[in-house]
Design an enzyme around this catalytic site. Structure first.
Site, PDB file in Angstrom:
ATOM      1  N   ASP A   1      -3.278  -3.008  -2.468  1.00  0.00           N
ATOM      2  CA  ASP A   1      -4.351  -2.013  -2.451  1.00  0.00           C
ATOM      3  C   ASP A   1      -4.269  -1.161  -3.719  1.00  0.00           C
ATOM      4  OD1 ASP A   1      -5.319   0.875  -0.461  1.00  0.00           O
ATOM      5  OD2 ASP A   1      -6.552  -0.602  -1.506  1.00  0.00           O
ATOM      6  N   ASN A   2      -5.387  -0.544  -4.098  1.00  0.00           N
ATOM      7  CA  ASN A   2      -5.438   0.477  -5.158  1.00  0.00           C
ATOM      8  C   ASN A   2      -5.112  -0.013  -6.551  1.00  0.00           C
ATOM      9  OD1 ASN A   2      -3.779   2.039  -2.582  1.00  0.00           O
ATOM     10  ND2 ASN A   2      -5.845   2.672  -3.151  1.00  0.00           N
TER      11      ASN A   2
ATOM     12  N   GLU B   1     -11.538   4.009  -0.803  1.00  0.00           N
ATOM     13  CA  GLU B   1     -11.921   4.277   0.592  1.00  0.00           C
ATOM     14  C   GLU B   1     -12.805   5.526   0.717  1.00  0.00           C
ATOM     15  OE1 GLU B   1      -8.817   3.625  -0.422  1.00  0.00           O
ATOM     16  OE2 GLU B   1      -7.381   5.106   0.194  1.00  0.00           O
TER      17      GLU B   1
ATOM     18  N   ASP C   1       0.832  -1.203   0.000  1.00  0.00           N
ATOM     19  CA  ASP C   1       0.000   0.000   0.000  1.00  0.00           C
ATOM     20  C   ASP C   1       0.869   1.256   0.000  1.00  0.00           C
ATOM     21  OD1 ASP C   1      -2.630   1.392   2.135  1.00  0.00           O
ATOM     22  OD2 ASP C   1      -2.336   1.457  -0.045  1.00  0.00           O
TER      23      ASP C   1
ATOM     24  N   LYS D   1       2.682   3.621  -5.676  1.00  0.00           N
ATOM     25  CA  LYS D   1       2.131   2.631  -6.618  1.00  0.00           C
ATOM     26  C   LYS D   1       3.159   2.179  -7.649  1.00  0.00           C
ATOM     27  CE  LYS D   1      -1.061   3.432  -3.936  1.00  0.00           C
ATOM     28  NZ  LYS D   1      -1.036   2.608  -2.704  1.00  0.00           N
TER      29      LYS D   1
HETATM   30  C1  LIG Z   1      11.297   4.767  -1.623  1.00  0.00           C
HETATM   31  C2  LIG Z   1       9.879   4.727  -2.069  1.00  0.00           C
HETATM   32  C3  LIG Z   1       9.286   3.320  -1.979  1.00  0.00           C
HETATM   33  N1  LIG Z   1       9.496   2.747  -0.687  1.00  0.00           N
HETATM   34  C4  LIG Z   1       8.782   3.081   0.425  1.00  0.00           C
HETATM   35  N2  LIG Z   1       9.191   2.549   1.599  1.00  0.00           N
HETATM   36  C5  LIG Z   1       8.525   2.851   2.742  1.00  0.00           C
HETATM   37  N3  LIG Z   1       7.436   3.650   2.804  1.00  0.00           N
HETATM   38  C6  LIG Z   1       7.010   4.184   1.646  1.00  0.00           C
HETATM   39  C7  LIG Z   1       7.639   3.918   0.408  1.00  0.00           C
HETATM   40  N4  LIG Z   1       6.946   4.573  -0.562  1.00  0.00           N
HETATM   41  C8  LIG Z   1       5.939   5.234   0.036  1.00  0.00           C
HETATM   42  N5  LIG Z   1       5.968   5.000   1.377  1.00  0.00           N
HETATM   43  C9  LIG Z   1       5.018   5.489   2.364  1.00  0.00           C
HETATM   44  O1  LIG Z   1       3.791   4.825   2.090  1.00  0.00           O
HETATM   45  C10 LIG Z   1       2.701   5.770   2.089  1.00  0.00           C
HETATM   46  C11 LIG Z   1       2.309   6.048   0.686  1.00  0.00           C
HETATM   47  C12 LIG Z   1       1.193   5.579   0.184  1.00  0.00           C
HETATM   48  C13 LIG Z   1       0.821   5.903  -1.235  1.00  0.00           C
HETATM   49  N6  LIG Z   1      -0.618   5.675  -1.360  1.00  0.00           N
HETATM   50  C14 LIG Z   1      -1.309   6.368  -2.256  1.00  0.00           C
HETATM   51  O2  LIG Z   1      -0.767   7.171  -3.024  1.00  0.00           O
HETATM   52  C15 LIG Z   1      -2.776   6.193  -2.276  1.00  0.00           C
HETATM   53  C16 LIG Z   1      -3.534   7.127  -2.975  1.00  0.00           C
HETATM   54  C17 LIG Z   1      -4.925   7.040  -3.018  1.00  0.00           C
HETATM   55  C18 LIG Z   1      -5.696   8.031  -3.772  1.00  0.00           C
HETATM   56  C19 LIG Z   1      -6.747   7.629  -4.578  1.00  0.00           C
HETATM   57  C20 LIG Z   1      -7.492   8.577  -5.299  1.00  0.00           C
HETATM   58  C21 LIG Z   1      -7.179   9.932  -5.202  1.00  0.00           C
HETATM   59  F1  LIG Z   1      -7.890  10.853  -5.859  1.00  0.00           F
HETATM   60  C22 LIG Z   1      -6.124  10.340  -4.377  1.00  0.00           C
HETATM   61  C23 LIG Z   1      -5.380   9.398  -3.670  1.00  0.00           C
HETATM   62  C24 LIG Z   1      -5.579   5.998  -2.324  1.00  0.00           C
HETATM   63  C25 LIG Z   1      -4.806   5.077  -1.616  1.00  0.00           C
HETATM   64  O3  LIG Z   1      -5.410   4.048  -0.938  1.00  0.00           O
HETATM   65  C26 LIG Z   1      -3.420   5.144  -1.593  1.00  0.00           C
HETATM   66  O4  LIG Z   1      -2.731   4.171  -0.910  1.00  0.00           O
HETATM   67  C27 LIG Z   1       3.254   7.007   2.761  1.00  0.00           C
HETATM   68  O5  LIG Z   1       3.156   6.873   4.150  1.00  0.00           O
HETATM   69  C28 LIG Z   1       4.713   6.973   2.297  1.00  0.00           C
HETATM   70  O6  LIG Z   1       5.570   7.717   3.144  1.00  0.00           O
HETATM   71 MG   LIG Z   2      -4.019   2.522  -0.437  1.00  0.00          MG
END
Ligand SMILES: CCCNc1ncnc2c1ncn2[C@@H]1O[C@H](/C=C/CNC(=O)c2cc(-c3ccc(F)cc3)cc(O)c2O)[C@@H](O)[C@H]1O
Ligand SMILES: [Mg+2]
Length: 214
Positions: free
Chosen positions: A169-170, A199, A141, A144
Site C-alpha cells: 500500500d501507499n 483512501e 501496510d 513505509k
Molecule cells: C518496528 C517497526 C516496523 N515493524 C512493525 N511491526 C508491526 N507493526 C508495525 C510496524 N511498523 C508499524 N506498525 C504498525 O503499522 C501501522 C502503521 C502504518 C503506517 N501507515 C502509514 O503511515 C500510512 C499513512 C498514510 C497517510 C497518507 C497521507 C497523509 F497525509 C497522511 C497519512 C496513508 C496510509 O495508507 C498509511 O498506511 C500502525 O498500526 C503501526 O503500529
Molecule cells: Mg496504508
C-alpha cells in the site's frame, strides 16, 4: 480524556455494523472515514483492488504487516477459503486491542492470528513458532521505511516461494521509493503498479503487486 481515533472507529463498528457480517464492518468504517474522520485504512477504492488480487490468488497462508484497526485484515480474511490462515503483525498494543475487537465483530477470529510485536522480531520466527514454511500472499501496510528491510528479511528467512505475491500500500502517498526501486529493478520480482487514490481522498496513490520469481 479524549478517546483515540482507533477507539472511535471501534465504536462506529459496534454501533453500525452487524456482528458476523464483514461487509457491514468494512462499510461502517469507510462511511465514517469518508464523512466524519479520516483514518489510514486502505479504504474502499484501493480495497477493491486488494480484494481482486486476493480473490484471484486464493491464498492459504497470508501475512499482513501493520494491522492498525484491522480494516484490511477483515477485507482479506473475508475472502479466504476455509482452512486458510492470515497472520497479522501489529506492535502497538492499543491498536492491537482495537483490531482484535474489530476482527471479532466481523466474526473472522478463526481465520486470523493477530500477533502483537514488531515485524523484524516475528518474521524470523514464522517457521518455528507458527509452522509456516512459505507465504502465498503478503500485504505491506506498516511503516513505509520498513517495507524494504522486511522484504529482504522475508527473502533471507526463506518465507517467499516462486509465485508468492507481495502487495504494498501507499507506494505513491506517503511513498516507498527505496522499496519501489528494489522490486521494479530486481530480477527476482515481476512488478505491476495499480493506480488508485489515497483512501477517502482525490490524491493519487497506488498499490504495487510484486510476484517473487524465486
Ligand atoms: C518496528 C517497526 C516496523 N515493524 C512493525 N511491526 C508491526 N507493526 C508495525 C510496524 N511498523 C508499524 N506498525 C504498525 O503499522 C501501522 C502503521 C502504518 C503506517 N501507515 C502509514 O503511515 C500510512 C499513512 C498514510 C497517510 C497518507 C497521507 C497523509 F497525509 C497522511 C497519512 C496513508 C496510509 O495508507 C498509511 O498506511 C500502525 O498500526 C503501526 O503500529
Ligand atoms: Mg496504508
Amino acid at each position: 480524556t479524549r478517546s483515540t481515533r482507533p477507539q472511535r472507529l471501534l465504536k462506529v463498528v459496534q454501533k453500525h455494523a452487524t456482528r458476523g457480517d464483514p461487509q457491514s464492518v468494512i462499510s461502517a468504517i469507510d462511511h465514517f472515514c469518508r464523512h466524519s474522520e479520516w483514518a489510514m485504512n486502505v479504504g474502499d477504492e484501493k480495497g477493491s483492488i486488494l480484494d481482486s488480487v486476493v480473490s484471484e490468488l486464493n491464498p492459504e497462508k497470508v501475512l499482513e504487516l501493520g494491522t492498525y484497526c484491522g480494516y484490511s485484515t477483515v477485507r482479506i480474511a473475508r475472502l479466504l477459503p476455509p482452512g486458510a490462515r492470515l497472520i497479522t503483525l501489529e506492535f502497538n498494543a492499543d491498536y492491537a486491542a482495537i483490531a482484535r475487537q474489530v476482527i471479532a465483530w466481523a466474526g473472522l477470529e478463526d481465520k486470523v492470528q493477530l500477533v502483537e510485536g514488531a515485524s523484524e522480531d516475528w518474521i524470523p520466527r514464522m517457521k518455528e513458532h507458527f509452522g509456516i514454511e512459505t507465504f502465498d500472499f503478503v500485504f505491506l501496510d506498516h511503516w513505509k521505511d520498513r517495507y524494504l528491510p522486511d522484504t529482504k528479511l522475508m527473502e533471507d528467512c526463506g518465507l517467499l516461494r516462486k509465485g508468492t505475491v507481495l502487495l504494498a500500500d501507499n507506494v505513491i502517498c506517503p511513498g516507498v521509493p527505496d522499496y519501489l526501486e528494489y522490486v521494479r529493478n530486481s530480477l527476482s520480482y515481476k512488478s505491476y503498479y495499480f493506480k488508485s487514490h489515497l483512501e477517502y481522498t482525490k490524491a493519487e496513490d497506488g498499490l504495487e503487486k510484486s510476484v517473487f520469481l524465486g
